[in-house]
Structures are given as C-alpha cells and as structure tokens.
Design an enzyme around this catalytic site. Sequence first.
Site, PDB file in Angstrom:
ATOM      1  N   THR A  74     -11.780   0.189  -1.781  1.00  0.00           N
ATOM      2  CA  THR A  74     -11.500   0.925  -3.004  1.00  0.00           C
ATOM      3  C   THR A  74     -10.338   0.266  -3.738  1.00  0.00           C
ATOM      4  OG1 THR A  74      -9.954   2.482  -1.936  1.00  0.00           O
ATOM      5  CG2 THR A  74     -12.296   3.065  -1.951  1.00  0.00           C
TER       6      THR A  74
ATOM      7  N   THR B 179     -10.554  -4.404  -7.750  1.00  0.00           N
ATOM      8  CA  THR B 179     -10.790  -5.347  -8.838  1.00  0.00           C
ATOM      9  C   THR B 179      -9.579  -6.233  -9.099  1.00  0.00           C
ATOM     10  OG1 THR B 179     -10.102  -3.697 -10.478  1.00  0.00           O
ATOM     11  CG2 THR B 179     -12.462  -3.841  -9.987  1.00  0.00           C
TER      12      THR B 179
ATOM     13  N   GLY C 283      -5.197  -7.175  -7.388  1.00  0.00           N
ATOM     14  CA  GLY C 283      -4.145  -6.899  -6.425  1.00  0.00           C
ATOM     15  C   GLY C 283      -4.523  -7.108  -4.973  1.00  0.00           C
ATOM     16  N   ILE C 284      -3.936  -6.292  -4.093  1.00  0.00           N
ATOM     17  CA  ILE C 284      -4.172  -6.396  -2.656  1.00  0.00           C
ATOM     18  C   ILE C 284      -5.649  -6.202  -2.338  1.00  0.00           C
ATOM     19  CG2 ILE C 284      -3.739  -5.273  -0.429  1.00  0.00           C
ATOM     20  CD1 ILE C 284      -0.887  -4.685  -1.426  1.00  0.00           C
ATOM     21  N   GLY C 285      -6.309  -5.283  -3.040  1.00  0.00           N
ATOM     22  CA  GLY C 285      -7.716  -5.017  -2.776  1.00  0.00           C
ATOM     23  C   GLY C 285      -8.595  -6.225  -3.019  1.00  0.00           C
TER      24      GLY C 285
ATOM     25  N   SER D  22       2.452   2.424   1.985  1.00  0.00           N
ATOM     26  CA  SER D  22       3.498   1.719   1.239  1.00  0.00           C
ATOM     27  C   SER D  22       4.840   1.927   1.928  1.00  0.00           C
ATOM     28  CB  SER D  22       3.577   2.260  -0.193  1.00  0.00           C
ATOM     29  OG  SER D  22       4.763   1.836  -0.847  1.00  0.00           O
TER      30      SER D  22
ATOM     31  N   TYR E 263       4.478   9.938  -5.431  1.00  0.00           N
ATOM     32  CA  TYR E 263       3.772   8.787  -4.859  1.00  0.00           C
ATOM     33  C   TYR E 263       4.127   8.625  -3.389  1.00  0.00           C
ATOM     34  CZ  TYR E 263       2.587   3.843  -4.047  1.00  0.00           C
ATOM     35  OH  TYR E 263       2.095   2.661  -3.539  1.00  0.00           O
TER      36      TYR E 263
END
Length: 264
Positions: free
Chosen positions: A13, A16, A18-20, A141, A154
């Site tokens: 998830t 598109t 970054g880390i993903g 995080s 967050y």
Amino acid sequence: MDLQLKNKTAFITGSTAGIGYATARTLANEGASIILNGRTAESVAKAVQKFQEEFPNSTVSGFATDFSKSNEVEELLSKLPEIDILINNVGIYSSGSFFKTADEDWYCQFEINVMSGVRLSKRILPKMLSKDWGRILFVSSECATLVPVDMIPYSMTKAALHAVSRGLAQLTKSSGVTVNTIVPGSTLSEGAERFLENAAEKEGKTKAEVEEAFFTEVRTSSLLQRFAKVEEVANTITYLCSPLSAATNGSAIKVEGGSTGGIL
C-alpha cells in the site's frame, strides 16, 4: 544471496513513490510479482508504466484506493488476488498545534494509517494461515516513540501499529506466517526532498546545509546524522519478506539510524 521470493506476490500500500515504491523495486529484483497501490488511478497508472519500463520482465499491476473511503476499501478487497506478502505502508501526516488539531484530523489519520492495515490483514491473514506461509509487515516510524509535539496524531497512529502487529503475530504461532513492524527514521523520500528544497530556498541555504542543521538542531538523537535512502529501508523490508527471515516474528525492526535510542 537468493531471498527465495520468485513466484511470490506482494501487495504494497502507498507504493507509487517513496519507501513503498523502493520496496517494490527490491522485491521485483528478487523475482516477486508486484501489486502497486496509490490514492488515484492516475498516480497508479504512472507508477505501473514507470515500473514496467524499468522491469520489463516483471509482473506488475496496480489498484487505486483511497483508504479513507470504506466503499473503495471494500472494492479493493474484492479485487485482490491471493497475496503472499502484504506490506502496510500507506500513511498520511499533518504538522500543527495539538490544541488546534480538529477531531476529524485524528480520525482521518487513524483511518488511513491504522485501519487500512487492519482491514487488509483481516482478509489476507486467514488465507496465509491456511496455506501455512505468508509475510505481513507494518511500516511504523521513529515518531512512534520520539513523538514530535507537532505530530502527536501521526505518532499515535504509528504507535498503534506496533500493538496491531504484535497481536497478529500471536495468531501465527506454529505456522509459516510472520508479522513484523518496520521502524524507519528520517528517510529521503520525495516529501523529504521537497522539505529540504523549500527550506533551502526560504532560508537562503543549500540543501546540504539544511539537512545538516536538521540533524544537529532537530533530530539530534540520530546516530546516522543524515536522511536514510529509501533503498536502505527497502532492503531491510525485502529481507523480512523472504523465507530466510522465518525466525523473526512479532518484532519491531529499527531502520532509523539509531534515533530512538535504547538497547531494545
């Protein structure tokens, strides 16, 4: 090293960028089939096209889902094929005063950051258990423990992921399924790049000077004293997705450059 990921299907998830996206690349390099995910059809289409150009021999597809909308989540769940590896990476955040943060902001971050992984795991984990193999990872995080005062909602969501992950891991006892939490630190994603560029322009400094100041003045606890590369985080995630990581279950693995301190 062969991570034995050929013919495994991974759904990531928020992948598109970054880390993903970096994780999708490292998994593809190991022979896994990839399912990308983003909030809009346009962002997913662009990411899939980019991915196909870089990995022409890989199997890649994508689904657009706004995890704040329950109807879109249900639609996604009805379309997903059998998943071997689930990486709950999607997340949003806001920065602001605790006293001025509306209830809706708390609910929205919890819905996307936490409930996305809860709903996906509820559907996917039983199938993993039935075939006696699978990997679920939650991307937390450093903020889960550092808790910056301008990012309390967050941080709350990221701390919640640790409890969810540990609880699910206990459901996998004596099986070939594992559930773990990844704890990245300050990482040089596209968002971090924009932060550095905007701060440099505003302050009349170079990006390097802004980055150095961030770690000497803000994230002083970091031992790395720089932003981690997305690939550095992705490499750890990819190992934990592999059969080679079978003895790691119910754990929180830090990739935060030593910022959270302690010996655990």
